[in-house]
Design a protein around this motif. Structure first.
Motif, PDB file in Angstrom:
ATOM      1  N   LEU A 179       1.186  -0.622  -0.205  1.00 13.93           N
ATOM      2  CA  LEU A 179      -0.256   0.072   0.303  1.00 13.93           C
ATOM      3  C   LEU A 179       1.127   1.484  -0.104  1.00 13.93           C
ATOM      4  N   GLN A 180       2.153   1.364   0.763  1.00 11.35           N
ATOM      5  CA  GLN A 180       2.834   2.421   0.989  1.00 11.35           C
ATOM      6  C   GLN A 180       3.431   2.839  -0.191  1.00 11.35           C
ATOM      7  N   ILE A 181       3.609   1.646  -1.602  1.00  5.04           N
ATOM      8  CA  ILE A 181       4.327   1.480  -2.257  1.00  5.04           C
ATOM      9  C   ILE A 181       3.456   2.390  -3.184  1.00  5.04           C
ATOM     10  N   ILE A 182       1.672   1.500  -3.527  1.00  2.00           N
ATOM     11  CA  ILE A 182       1.458   2.363  -4.563  1.00  2.00           C
ATOM     12  C   ILE A 182       0.915   3.530  -4.218  1.00  2.00           C
ATOM     13  N   LEU A 183       0.657   3.969  -3.197  1.00  2.95           N
ATOM     14  CA  LEU A 183       0.614   4.944  -2.746  1.00  2.95           C
ATOM     15  C   LEU A 183       1.585   6.876  -3.115  1.00  2.95           C
ATOM     16  N   GLY A 184       2.635   5.833  -2.896  1.00  5.79           N
ATOM     17  CA  GLY A 184       3.888   7.034  -2.765  1.00  5.79           C
ATOM     18  C   GLY A 184       3.671   6.809  -4.617  1.00  5.79           C
ATOM     19  N   TYR A 185       3.993   5.865  -5.966  1.00 10.88           N
ATOM     20  CA  TYR A 185       4.155   6.298  -6.874  1.00 10.88           C
ATOM     21  C   TYR A 185       3.335   7.043  -7.341  1.00 10.88           C
ATOM     22  N   PHE A 186       1.672   6.505  -7.264  1.00  3.49           N
ATOM     23  CA  PHE A 186       0.561   7.548  -7.544  1.00  3.49           C
ATOM     24  C   PHE A 186       0.396   8.705  -7.130  1.00  3.49           C
ATOM     25  N   LEU A 187       1.324   9.389  -5.496  1.00  2.00           N
ATOM     26  CA  LEU A 187       1.084  10.805  -5.341  1.00  2.00           C
ATOM     27  C   LEU A 187       3.119  10.956  -5.842  1.00  2.00           C
ATOM     28  N   SER A 188       3.425  10.405  -6.448  1.00  2.00           N
ATOM     29  CA  SER A 188       4.666  10.805  -7.034  1.00  2.00           C
ATOM     30  C   SER A 188       4.484  11.115  -8.698  1.00  2.00           C
ATOM     31  N   ARG A 189       2.962  10.885  -9.739  1.00  2.00           N
ATOM     32  CA  ARG A 189       2.825  10.764 -10.555  1.00  2.00           C
ATOM     33  C   ARG A 189       2.288  11.801 -10.125  1.00  2.00           C
ATOM     34  N   ILE A 190       1.422  12.640 -10.165  1.00  2.00           N
ATOM     35  CA  ILE A 190       0.372  13.059  -9.742  1.00  2.00           C
ATOM     36  C   ILE A 190       1.383  14.958  -9.316  1.00  2.00           C
ATOM     37  N   THR A 191       2.042  14.475  -8.561  1.00  2.00           N
ATOM     38  CA  THR A 191       3.113  15.847  -7.715  1.00  2.00           C
ATOM     39  C   THR A 191       3.864  15.913  -8.700  1.00  2.00           C
ATOM     40  N   ARG A 192       4.675  14.865  -9.818  1.00  2.00           N
ATOM     41  CA  ARG A 192       6.240  14.814  -9.829  1.00  2.00           C
ATOM     42  C   ARG A 192       7.277  15.273  -9.757  1.00  2.00           C
ATOM     43  N   ASN A 193       7.220  15.399  -8.087  1.00  2.00           N
ATOM     44  CA  ASN A 193       7.836  14.870  -7.126  1.00  2.00           C
ATOM     45  C   ASN A 193       8.277  13.337  -6.349  1.00  2.00           C
ATOM     46  N   VAL A 194       9.124  13.379  -6.207  1.00  2.00           N
ATOM     47  CA  VAL A 194       9.716  11.380  -6.263  1.00  2.00           C
ATOM     48  C   VAL A 194       9.309  11.852  -4.697  1.00  2.00           C
ATOM     49  N   ILE A 195       7.984  10.707  -4.379  1.00  2.00           N
ATOM     50  CA  ILE A 195       7.440  10.733  -2.656  1.00  2.00           C
ATOM     51  C   ILE A 195       7.402   8.373  -3.059  1.00  2.00           C
ATOM     52  N   HIS A 196       7.946   8.636  -2.191  1.00  3.90           N
ATOM     53  CA  HIS A 196       8.643   6.752  -1.820  1.00  3.90           C
ATOM     54  C   HIS A 196       9.100   6.012  -0.560  1.00  3.90           C
ATOM     55  N   TRP A 197       8.584   5.426  -0.352  1.00  6.20           N
ATOM     56  CA  TRP A 197       7.824   4.685   0.703  1.00  6.20           C
ATOM     57  C   TRP A 197       7.523   3.401   0.180  1.00  6.20           C
ATOM     58  N   ARG A 252      15.528   8.096  -9.948  1.00  9.94           N
ATOM     59  CA  ARG A 252      13.223   8.187  -9.976  1.00  9.94           C
ATOM     60  C   ARG A 252      12.831   8.940 -10.537  1.00  9.94           C
ATOM     61  N   ARG A 253      12.798  10.309  -9.756  1.00  6.84           N
ATOM     62  CA  ARG A 253      13.120  11.827 -10.383  1.00  6.84           C
ATOM     63  C   ARG A 253      13.068  12.046 -11.999  1.00  6.84           C
ATOM     64  N   LYS A 254      14.500  11.356 -12.507  1.00  2.00           N
ATOM     65  CA  LYS A 254      14.903  11.767 -14.297  1.00  2.00           C
ATOM     66  C   LYS A 254      13.251  10.920 -14.576  1.00  2.00           C
ATOM     67  N   ILE A 255      12.519   9.178 -14.306  1.00  4.05           N
ATOM     68  CA  ILE A 255      11.333   8.744 -15.224  1.00  4.05           C
ATOM     69  C   ILE A 255      10.970   9.392 -14.770  1.00  4.05           C
ATOM     70  N   LEU A 256      10.472  10.835 -14.279  1.00  7.63           N
ATOM     71  CA  LEU A 256       9.392  11.079 -13.916  1.00  7.63           C
ATOM     72  C   LEU A 256       9.262  12.453 -14.892  1.00  7.63           C
ATOM     73  N   HIS A 257      10.014  13.095 -14.881  1.00  4.98           N
ATOM     74  CA  HIS A 257      10.782  13.996 -16.292  1.00  4.98           C
ATOM     75  C   HIS A 257      11.364  13.958 -17.016  1.00  4.98           C
ATOM     76  N   SER A 258      11.920  13.234 -17.974  1.00  2.20           N
ATOM     77  CA  SER A 258      13.496  13.041 -18.269  1.00  2.20           C
ATOM     78  C   SER A 258      13.396  11.689 -18.674  1.00  2.20           C
ATOM     79  N   ARG A 259      12.475  10.534 -18.639  1.00  2.00           N
ATOM     80  CA  ARG A 259      12.556   9.153 -18.832  1.00  2.00           C
ATOM     81  C   ARG A 259      13.513   8.779 -20.707  1.00  2.00           C
TER      82      ARG A 259
END
Length: 332
Positions: free
Chosen positions: A10-28, A306-313
């Motif tokens: 649950l932590q992994i999934i929540l962090g992943y979707f929050l990261s996609r929404i905010t474009r910031n790395v949130i990783h638990w 992970r940040r690079k994946i979100l911004h310049s994969r």
């Protein structure tokens, strides 16, 4: 243990979707799935495989018991899945099924992929006894000539014998494990046999037949092994202004990847790399010889990747040849 694993997921999934929404790395949390490489050595010479072509720059070797035990101790509390494969042929490792058994004692679902040349009576028996959940066997042809045109140095008849043996031993002890998947990699040389391999799989008594698109290296200029039917291929061509055809992955690459939040790959000598597309361990996040898994998994270096994946994969070379999340790996 299941509650702990589920909360981690649950932590992994929540962090992943929050990261996609905010474009910031949130990783638990810790990985819910990992791949461990028993060895990067192989007995075959398949033309589109770095291990088979002997072009990996990293050293060849076999994972040691001490390293394997260190990995399992570090991740098993939250781990659901273990893929016991990366590069090479797993059954070349003499302690392969023993390590599978250790992982199964930790309540982890374990799978592997093999070219099928080592499924003799002894190995088939130890595989069934190990509790392995899924066994993927590559068979890229329904006759010896088609098969050996890609699986260089392989024997179609030996693979068929191995499949018969593992199926027989499962039946003999009344075991439902491992689930046997016959994997057919679609190439120009064998795409006419897709219907035939499904029939062959049924006749052999495997649990399923998986038709898979092939990954090619230096794909931009095309490859003589690329299937003619575009439905069987991960790549399409676009004509440039100069009239030259340039190939690219068929679907658009998204700027996110769940694997970067949920899983990783560990090489035989302890390098932690982002995923299975990093065949030569170019993007090493750290090595377990001098750092703990937790240090590597939560490091600034991993966070930056992970940040690079979100911004310049699209700037990451291993991502440009990846079908993760864009639905073109398997063919129905």
């Amino acid at each position: 243990m299941l509650i702990r694993k589920s909360f981690n997921l649950l932590q992994i999934i929540l962090g992943y979707f929050l990261s996609r929404i905010t474009r910031n790395v949130i990783h638990w949390g810790n990985p819910v799935s990992i791949s461990i490489e028993p060895t990067n050595s192989c007995n075959l010479h398949c033309p589109e495989c770095p291990s088979g072509q002997r072009i990996l720059t990293r050293k060849k070797g076999f994972i040691e018991d001490s390293l394997f035990n260190k990995i399992i101790s570090a991740v098993s509390g939250r781990l659901f899945f273990l893929t016991f494969y990366f590069q090479g042929e797993p059954y070349l490792h003499p302690g392969f099924t023993k390590m599978v058994k250790i992982a199964k004692l930790k309540k982890i679902r374990v799978s592997t992929s093999t070219n099928g040349h080592f499924l003799n009576s002894e190995n088939a028996n130890s595989t069934v006894q190990s509790g392995l959940d899924k066994l993927i066997i590559s068979l890229d042809g329904t006759d010896p000539d088609t098969y050996s045109s890609y699986r260089i140095g392989g024997s179609f008849d030996k693979v068929i014998e191995g499949i018969h043996e593992i199926v027989r031993q499962k039946k003999e002890v009344g075991s439902s494990k491992p689930k046997i998947i016959l994997q057919f990699l679609v190439l120009k040389t064998n795409e006419h046999q897709i219907a035939e391999v499904k029939i062959l799989g049924h006749r052999l008594g495997v649990d399923a037949v998986e038709i898979k698109t092939a990954q090619f290296y230096d794909f931009e200029n095309g490859n003589p092994l690329m299937p003619v039917n575009h439905r069987h291929c991960r790549y399409v061509s676009t004509e440039t202004r100069s009239g030259k055809n340039i190939y690219h992955i068929r679907n658009q690459m998204p700027r996110h990847c769940f694997r970067m939040w949920s899983s990783c790959v560990i090489t035989w000598d302890g390098d932690v790399v982002p995923c299975c597309y990093d065949k030569d361990a170019k993007y090493r996040m750290g090595n377990l010889a001098d750092k703990s898994f937790d240090e590597i998994w939560k490091s600034e270096k991993y966070r930056e990747f992970r940040r690079k994946i979100l911004h310049s994969r699209e700037t990451i070379d291993i991502c440009r040849n990846c079908s993760e999340g864009i639905g073109i790996t398997r063919i129905i």
